[in-house]
Write a protein that holds these residues in place. Sequence first.
Motif, mmCIF file in Angstrom:
data_model
loop_
_atom_site.group_PDB
_atom_site.id
_atom_site.type_symbol
_atom_site.label_atom_id
_atom_site.label_comp_id
_atom_site.label_asym_id
_atom_site.label_seq_id
_atom_site.Cartn_x
_atom_site.Cartn_y
_atom_site.Cartn_z
ATOM 1 N N GLN A 213 0.832 -1.508 -0.008
ATOM 2 C CA GLN A 213 0.089 -0.045 -0.079
ATOM 3 C C GLN A 213 0.858 1.206 0.094
ATOM 4 O O GLN A 213 0.611 2.172 -0.751
ATOM 5 N N GLY A 214 1.954 1.395 0.788
ATOM 6 C CA GLY A 214 2.833 2.410 0.737
ATOM 7 C C GLY A 214 3.438 2.701 -0.512
ATOM 8 O O GLY A 214 3.571 4.040 -0.970
ATOM 9 N N MET A 215 3.938 1.510 -0.927
ATOM 10 C CA MET A 215 4.362 1.779 -2.482
ATOM 11 C C MET A 215 3.362 2.483 -3.672
ATOM 12 O O MET A 215 3.795 2.981 -4.474
ATOM 13 N N LYS A 216 2.234 1.838 -3.512
ATOM 14 C CA LYS A 216 1.147 2.342 -4.546
ATOM 15 C C LYS A 216 1.068 3.763 -4.422
ATOM 16 O O LYS A 216 0.614 4.494 -4.913
ATOM 17 N N ALA A 217 1.000 4.107 -3.005
ATOM 18 C CA ALA A 217 0.836 5.649 -2.569
ATOM 19 C C ALA A 217 1.936 6.320 -3.329
ATOM 20 O O ALA A 217 1.541 7.670 -3.562
ATOM 21 N N GLY A 218 3.169 5.831 -3.139
ATOM 22 C CA GLY A 218 4.267 6.423 -3.843
ATOM 23 C C GLY A 218 3.937 6.697 -5.353
ATOM 24 O O GLY A 218 4.280 7.791 -5.858
ATOM 25 N N VAL A 219 3.556 5.697 -5.789
ATOM 26 C CA VAL A 219 3.354 5.719 -7.464
ATOM 27 C C VAL A 219 2.312 6.787 -7.561
ATOM 28 O O VAL A 219 2.230 7.367 -8.685
ATOM 29 N N ALA A 220 1.164 6.515 -6.856
ATOM 30 C CA ALA A 220 -0.069 7.395 -6.961
ATOM 31 C C ALA A 220 0.255 8.967 -7.008
ATOM 32 O O ALA A 220 0.080 9.744 -7.713
ATOM 33 N N TYR A 221 1.220 9.401 -6.090
ATOM 34 C CA TYR A 221 1.704 10.458 -5.762
ATOM 35 C C TYR A 221 2.639 11.006 -6.903
ATOM 36 O O TYR A 221 2.530 12.475 -7.545
ATOM 37 N N LEU A 222 3.404 10.070 -7.541
ATOM 38 C CA LEU A 222 4.528 10.347 -8.578
ATOM 39 C C LEU A 222 3.535 10.725 -9.827
ATOM 40 O O LEU A 222 3.866 11.792 -10.569
ATOM 41 N N LYS A 223 2.494 10.121 -9.914
ATOM 42 C CA LYS A 223 1.724 10.322 -11.270
ATOM 43 C C LYS A 223 1.193 11.727 -11.145
ATOM 44 O O LYS A 223 0.641 12.339 -12.373
ATOM 45 N N LEU A 224 0.874 12.241 -10.200
ATOM 46 C CA LEU A 224 0.366 13.747 -10.162
ATOM 47 C C LEU A 224 1.466 14.788 -10.411
ATOM 48 O O LEU A 224 1.208 15.864 -10.359
ATOM 49 N N GLN A 225 2.639 14.184 -10.662
ATOM 50 C CA GLN A 225 3.639 15.253 -10.946
ATOM 51 C C GLN A 225 4.353 15.279 -12.201
ATOM 52 O O GLN A 225 4.993 14.207 -12.714
ATOM 53 N N PRO A 226 3.763 16.055 -13.118
ATOM 54 C CA PRO A 226 4.106 16.165 -14.515
ATOM 55 C C PRO A 226 5.547 16.348 -14.994
ATOM 56 O O PRO A 226 6.145 15.519 -15.859
ATOM 57 N N LEU A 227 6.401 16.942 -13.987
ATOM 58 C CA LEU A 227 7.629 17.064 -14.270
ATOM 59 C C LEU A 227 8.534 15.736 -14.101
ATOM 60 O O LEU A 227 9.346 15.340 -14.947
ATOM 61 N N LEU A 228 8.261 15.091 -13.092
ATOM 62 C CA LEU A 228 8.893 13.780 -12.531
ATOM 63 C C LEU A 228 8.459 12.758 -13.580
ATOM 64 O O LEU A 228 9.270 12.124 -13.880
ATOM 65 N N MET A 229 7.205 12.560 -13.934
ATOM 66 C CA MET A 229 6.897 11.715 -14.993
ATOM 67 C C MET A 229 7.695 11.944 -16.475
ATOM 68 O O MET A 229 7.959 10.968 -16.978
ATOM 69 N N THR A 230 7.883 13.138 -16.971
ATOM 70 C CA THR A 230 8.515 13.351 -18.056
ATOM 71 C C THR A 230 9.965 13.154 -17.950
ATOM 72 O O THR A 230 10.507 12.575 -18.766
ATOM 73 N N ILE A 231 10.659 13.337 -16.692
ATOM 74 C CA ILE A 231 12.048 12.963 -16.463
ATOM 75 C C ILE A 231 12.226 11.522 -16.523
ATOM 76 O O ILE A 231 13.121 10.981 -16.785
ATOM 77 N N ILE A 232 10.985 10.635 -16.058
ATOM 78 C CA ILE A 232 11.327 9.332 -15.666
ATOM 79 C C ILE A 232 11.307 8.772 -17.136
ATOM 80 O O ILE A 232 12.152 7.908 -17.713
ATOM 81 N N GLY A 233 10.231 9.464 -18.071
ATOM 82 C CA GLY A 233 10.421 8.638 -19.253
ATOM 83 C C GLY A 233 11.573 8.965 -20.301
ATOM 84 O O GLY A 233 12.017 8.265 -21.004
ATOM 85 N N ILE A 234 12.420 9.954 -20.104
ATOM 86 C CA ILE A 234 13.566 10.258 -20.939
ATOM 87 C C ILE A 234 14.655 9.498 -20.323
ATOM 88 O O ILE A 234 15.413 9.041 -20.879
ATOM 89 N N ALA A 235 14.850 9.467 -18.936
ATOM 90 C CA ALA A 235 15.622 8.754 -18.192
ATOM 91 C C ALA A 235 15.574 7.211 -18.687
ATOM 92 O O ALA A 235 16.796 6.737 -18.650
ATOM 93 N N LEU A 236 14.759 6.594 -18.755
ATOM 94 C CA LEU A 236 14.527 5.221 -19.259
ATOM 95 C C LEU A 236 15.131 5.001 -20.202
ATOM 96 O O LEU A 236 15.958 3.879 -20.370
ATOM 97 N N LEU A 237 15.082 5.650 -21.252
ATOM 98 C CA LEU A 237 15.843 5.316 -22.702
ATOM 99 C C LEU A 237 17.198 5.641 -22.635
ATOM 100 O O LEU A 237 17.953 5.196 -23.181
ATOM 101 N N VAL A 238 17.242 6.911 -22.192
ATOM 102 C CA VAL A 238 18.581 7.458 -22.058
ATOM 103 C C VAL A 238 19.642 6.772 -21.304
ATOM 104 O O VAL A 238 20.843 6.579 -21.885
ATOM 105 N N ASN A 239 19.328 6.204 -20.235
ATOM 106 C CA ASN A 239 20.192 5.336 -19.647
ATOM 107 C C ASN A 239 20.625 3.997 -20.094
ATOM 108 O O ASN A 239 21.618 3.509 -20.062
ATOM 109 N N PHE A 240 19.544 3.556 -21.038
ATOM 110 C CA PHE A 240 19.766 2.323 -21.688
ATOM 111 C C PHE A 240 21.031 2.516 -22.901
ATOM 112 O O PHE A 240 21.870 1.799 -22.877
ATOM 113 N N LEU A 241 20.502 3.799 -23.457
ATOM 114 C CA LEU A 241 21.744 4.065 -24.528
ATOM 115 C C LEU A 241 22.933 4.654 -24.113
ATOM 116 O O LEU A 241 24.018 4.104 -24.656
#
Length: 432
Positions: A213-241
Amino acid sequence: MDSMMMLRKATYHLWTFTISKLISSFGSQVYSFAISFYILQATGSAKSFALNLICNVLPRTIVSPFAGYIVDKYPRKRIAIIAQIATTLAIGGLFVVSATTGLSLPAIYITTSIVALTSTFSSVAFTSSITGLVDEARIQKAMSLNQMSISFAAIASPAVGGLLYGVISMPVFLIFYMAASAIAIILEATMNFTLFTAHQAVTVEKPKESMWQGMKAGVAYLKLQPLLMTIIGIALLVNFLMSAYQVGYSYILIEKLKMVSQHFGFAEGAFAAGMLLLSIYLSLRKEIKYPLLAAKKGLILTGIIIGGTILPLLIAMPYNLMFGFYILLGLSLGACIVFINTPTQVMMQKQIADEYKGRVFSIIETVAMALSPLGMVLYGLLYDVFPAQWVLLLSSGLFIAVVLILARPSVIRKVHPELAEEKVVKKRAEAF
């Protein structure tokens, strides 16, 4: 405690935190340099080197979500100290193996995995506690000093490691790391991790929640932050490359270009010098207004620099010129990394609520690094099969394309809507 005493304690935290990071980072960097050089010289295989990198990244990726929940639930100071003690014991175990039966790849991989696990808890605990250790006005200074201490260590440690490698035995390297880790434990024990958050204690008792439940609450909070969601999307592929560079850089310099250990140490130190120089600059200037836009520019330049790594493989260079080229490349890449990370980290420290910081930072790290182990496996195989220059050049092009697509102007405007308003005001002013 009155405000004056709190500010004095915060000043103490700034310098204690910086010194602790400097000492522990120096020991860790010297150890990492020696182990990396040992693996490449003993095996000559990019796959073996990449496997050690995987042992460093994969445990972090798996355990980070759980570490975030634990850091938010239990005292962060206790977690940081226990993690540092565990690191010391793990290195002690490798020391015993090295002194008795000699180093082996399995022993190195196991130790790397354990240290990765412990450092994850330590890193999340410290990152989540910045706003508790120092006052809000000095968050950027704390982040800059932290980066500067890591950079100082990274500048000196490869050079020291390069000079000492082959002169002293591996057990001596391990003793050095254990001593540095022990000093860091002592310094961390004197710090108050809740100096500026104790007054925020919740007075109404909340119902107990499970880890899930605590981890789900963290994910729910994260989804409300557009800046953080954008950073995650970029970092996912950038770190792979970015794995193409992480695996390929040492492989190219040591195996393909036959750079001697002392010069390789200085080339790696140049990367840290670039980080240090830009950290000093950012600590003296005002906070960057549009961190995502700054990160986009830094990432594009990073992609270009990564592609430039292959130039000595395509164009024959005298040894000294090649060495100078990689020094310049390291300085530039180090500066880019700080220009990308520091502004976004400062903004996240201020934007994320304290009770969610552990979970949010750990989720970001987990998602951002999710594809890195796959990237390291893939590139470890590719470098053993295909010419290194073409692998790195293709990866550089993909890196830049990903940044241009995921951080396109419409995304930047969504995260920073005030940027569009500022442009409108500027155009009106020019019209008059």
